[in-house]
Design an enzyme around this catalytic site. Structure first.
Site, short mmCIF file in Angstrom:
data_model
loop_
_atom_site.label_atom_id
_atom_site.label_comp_id
_atom_site.label_asym_id
_atom_site.label_seq_id
_atom_site.Cartn_x
_atom_site.Cartn_y
_atom_site.Cartn_z
N PHE A 92 -5.62 5.69 -0.27
CA PHE A 92 -4.76 4.52 -0.25
C PHE A 92 -4.79 3.83 -1.61
CE2 PHE A 92 -5.82 4.81 4.31
CZ PHE A 92 -4.56 4.73 4.85
N PHE A 152 2.21 9.54 3.72
CA PHE A 152 2.58 9.36 5.11
C PHE A 152 3.10 7.96 5.41
CE2 PHE A 152 -2.07 8.72 4.90
CZ PHE A 152 -2.19 7.43 5.41
N ASP A 153 2.92 7.04 4.49
CA ASP A 153 3.48 5.70 4.68
C ASP A 153 3.41 4.90 3.39
OD1 ASP A 153 4.72 3.64 6.00
OD2 ASP A 153 2.88 2.79 6.76
N TYR A 187 -9.06 7.75 10.82
CA TYR A 187 -8.65 8.07 12.19
C TYR A 187 -9.56 9.06 12.90
CZ TYR A 187 -4.60 5.45 10.92
OH TYR A 187 -3.78 4.44 10.52
N TYR A 189 0.81 -1.21 0.00
CA TYR A 189 0.00 0.00 0.00
C TYR A 189 0.85 1.26 0.00
CZ TYR A 189 1.47 0.42 4.81
OH TYR A 189 2.25 0.54 5.94
N ILE A 203 -7.82 -0.05 10.19
CA ILE A 203 -8.95 0.87 10.25
C ILE A 203 -10.10 0.31 9.42
CG2 ILE A 203 -7.65 2.96 10.76
CD1 ILE A 203 -7.49 3.53 7.80
#
Length: 207
Positions: free
Chosen positions: A199, A125-126, A177, A115, A145
């Site tokens: 994502f 962010f990742d 979140y 991902y 999540i």
């Protein structure tokens, strides 16, 4: 999600088009309270951004970027198509860039997925591609999540992903979140409160 694995500090994709050719090597292109997904990269960022060790659910980090998995030749099973997001009744928007060719995931099954996670402004962010290792988690068990479980398993107007598929997900805050955000410290957060998350997910299959 009830569990907080996919939230930053809890465990719990802009679109990327991948050229598809059956005769050439295909680079892996980065292809989830809501329950938190555990993302190793994000977890590390969170732990360095806040005091204490993040819980398993706090380990999240979906960074979408193009990653090349060296030496892996994959046949092309479907053409990548322009990503026009469809919004489901839950608020989760999705678009299949590549339709999978294998079995769909079963609730509670241990699966692997690559991902890339971005904020709505495009900031990554990742990314599991950056780490060179896919995320392994038990789908539908609150380890990520809610938007991730729903986006992979399907339901509420979202079709299930098939092994080998690549899907773009756009999560409203309540499926990510929420009001608390993730990785927050000193007034700043890696994922700010009420963030819409993007994502790109590649469902590799059963772990």
């Amino acid at each position: 999600m009830s569990s907080t694995a996919l939230s930053l500090g809890i465990k719990v994709p802009t679109k990327i088009s991948t050229p598809c050719s059956s005769s050439s090597r295909k680079p892996h292109i980065k292809i989830l309270d809501a329950t938190g997904i555990r993302f190793p990269g994000l977890s590390q960022k969170i732990s360095s951004h806040a005091n204490g060790n993040p819980t398993r659910r706090q380990v999240i980090g979906f960074g979408f970027c193009i990653g090349l998995v060296g030496g892996i030749l994959q046949p092309c099973h479907a053409e990548a198509t322009p990503c026009e997001l469809t919004v489901s009744p839950s608020g989760l928007a999705f678009c299949d860039k590549v339709v999978g060719f294998g079995p769909q995931a079963v609730k509670g099954q241990l699966i692997k997925a690559h991902y890339v996670g971005k904020l709505e402004n495009g900031k990554v962010f990742d990314s599991s591609y950056d780490r060179g290792k896919p995320l392994t988690f038990r789908v539908g068990a609150g380890e990520v999540i809610k938007g991730w479980d729903l986006g992979i398993l399907g339901g509420e107007g979202v079709p299930p992903m098939l092994t080998g598929g690549k899907r773009t997900l756009k999560l409203p805050p309540e499926l990510g979140y929420g009001m608390r955000g993730a990785g927050c410290k000193g007034g700043s957060c890696i994922i700010p409160p009420e963030s819409v998350l993007l994502f790109d997910v590649e469902f590799i299959g059963k772990a």
